[in-house]
Design an enzyme around this catalytic site. Structure first.
Site, short mmCIF file in Angstrom:
data_model
loop_
_atom_site.label_atom_id
_atom_site.label_comp_id
_atom_site.label_asym_id
_atom_site.label_seq_id
_atom_site.Cartn_x
_atom_site.Cartn_y
_atom_site.Cartn_z
N GLU A 179 18.23 28.01 41.57
CA GLU A 179 17.51 28.43 40.36
C GLU A 179 18.19 27.86 39.11
OE1 GLU A 179 16.97 32.66 40.10
OE2 GLU A 179 15.63 32.49 38.38
N GLN A 199 21.27 32.60 34.55
CA GLN A 199 21.94 31.42 35.08
C GLN A 199 22.59 30.61 33.96
OE1 GLN A 199 19.73 33.22 37.62
NE2 GLN A 199 18.41 32.02 36.30
#
Ligand SMILES: Nc1ncnc2c1ncn2[C@@H]1O[C@H](COP(=O)(O)OP(=O)(O)OP(=O)(O)O)[C@@H](O)[C@H]1O
Length: 418
Positions: free
Chosen positions: A166, A210
């Site tokens: 991701e 992230q």
């Protein structure tokens, strides 16, 4: 923020992109490009924790140094919440995809539908459900696969992306859109831009967040390093995904923490909600995720009343408690002891970061002090002054600010001209 960055920010908001292009770029099978006709289509479901979207892509059936040049034809938001929310009713997860699949069938010429590679990539919402109950996660996947399988497309499968995937797909996507990987020149050729630095990526999702960038040093922890070859160049990246530190789950952790502070009371004083705001939440709704630990004597039906106290300083302190900044054995870390090499270069923040900053009109590279004062002003508003729609932002901007300060802004100059 220059014109190109603004355009990209708009694109990112419009598409809620998490890595779709990257997924296409990295998974399109080489054999596809030798098949007629000259334009190919691809379908990618982004099954996020908060919602699912279908992206319809098109690309010429030749490739640039082994990587496709892709354009987005259409995006479709599936009704309802993310597929993980259908854990107790998995058939509904499949049904939720149908309106978008119907739309795609109207766009892709009938003779090309069977050659249209179709993927579903699920992110942190499904990672959490798998952690909580792997059988339910499998049932949801079986139902979405069954629903897609009923359409005349080349369904290549549904998968849960790892946090590293991701993060790195998000990095590829923003750099692709900003043309720092490859650029269409005036000479009408695809070229590698010279002397452009690729940007780091900060992605604030609903259930995870992230951070991905090209470190200037060798990564000390192999589990955080990833390698890509794109358009003929090699890229070695640092990436880490913090599960539970997406906007929705982090706010749940915050509420649970505030409750823990006074667990005998039926009321939770919430400094991040505006003064005058009140809402009821059941214990089962609050403690329904692996991100929060339920009290030892659970009473699921018990109703808790959350009362806003509108105290930005106390809100900031409460949010900081969700982060542990001790690095432990690692010399350098992000937070919670996770190894992170020193941040390097400019960063591009998107998804949850963008929504909040866009709402506050802060996407034009305002200085960090301007960002702080705008946030302060907004946070000091009472419930009477903010609408229901603004509420989400009212209590999330502190998370964004603290997170930005702590995980990256400490060292990086993220869209800050000062
Ligand atoms: N238009 C919007 N305005 C304000 N907030 C939004 C908007 N769209 C999404 N959000 C919020 O921003 C956060 C990130 O949204 P995003 O769509 O990236 O999450 P997701 O893909 O569902 O989550 P994850 O990647 O963790 O699985 C979520 O908390 C979501 O509720």
């Amino acid at each position: 923020m220059d014109y190109k960055a603004k355009t990209v920010a708009g694109l990112l908001a419009a598409t809620c992109v998490f890595s779709i292009i990257a997924l296409i770029l990295s998974v399109v099978n080489v054999k596809d490009v030798f098949l007629p006709p000259s334009t190919k289509y691809g379908l990618v479901f982004d099954a996020g924790s908060t919602h699912t979207a279908l992206y319809i892509y098109r690309w010429p059936a030749d490739k640039e140094n082994g990587t496709g040049i892709v354009s987005q034809v259409e995006a479709c938001t599936a009704p309802g919440e993310g597929i993980s929310s259908y854990a107790d009713n998995p058939a509904e997860a499949g049904a939720s995809l149908k309106p978008c699949l119907d739309k795609a069938m109207k766009i892709i010429p009938a003779e090309q539908q069977r050659d249209t590679p179709t993927y579903l990539g699920a992110t942190a919402g499904m990672r959490l459900l798998r952690e909580q109950n792997s059988t339910k996660a499998e049932q949801v996947f079986a139902e979405v696969s069954k629903a897609i399988g009923k359409y005349p497309v080349d369904f290549r499968g549904a998968q849960i992306l790892t946090g590293n995937e991701e993060g790195s797909f998000g990095w590829i996507t923003i750099n692709y859109l900003l043309e720092t990987l490859v650029k269409y020149s005036f000479a009408e050729k695809w070229e590698h831009p010279r002397d452009t630095e690729v940007l780091g990526a900060l992605d604030l999702g609903g259930a995870s967040t992230q951070i991905t960038f090209q470190p200037g040093v060798t990564t000390e922890d192999n589990s955080t390093s990833t390698f890509f070859r794109l358009y003929g160049s090699n890229y070695s990246l640092y990436t880490h995904s913090y599960l539970c530190y997406g906007q929705t789950q982090a706010l749940k952790m915050l509420l649970a923490d505030l409750h823990k502070g006074n667990s005998s009371s039926q009321e939770i004083s919430h400094p991040c909600y505006p003064m005058g705001y009140q809402e009821n939440v059941t214990m089962s709704a609050l403690y329904n995720s692996p991100c929060v630990r339920a009290p030892s004597t659970p009473s699921p039906a018990q109703v808790l009343t959350v009362i806003g106290t509108g105290d930005p300083a106390a809100c900031s302190t409460a949010i900081r408690k969700l982060f542990n900044f001790t690095c432990g054995a690692n010399r350098t870390c992000g937070f919670n002891g996770v190894y992170q090499p020193p941040v390097r270069g400019q960063f591009f923040a998107f998804a949850g970061f963008y929504y909040t900053f866009h709402f506050l009109n802060l996407t034009s590279q305002q200085s960090f002090s301007d960002v702080n004062s705008t946030i302060q002003t907004f946070c000091n508003k009472s419930w009477a002054e903010v609408t229901q729609k603004q509420l989400q932002l009212h209590h999330t901007q502190w998370l964004v600010m603290v997170h930005q300060r702590t995980s990256s802004q400490k060292n990086a100059n993220m869209n800050d001209p000062d």
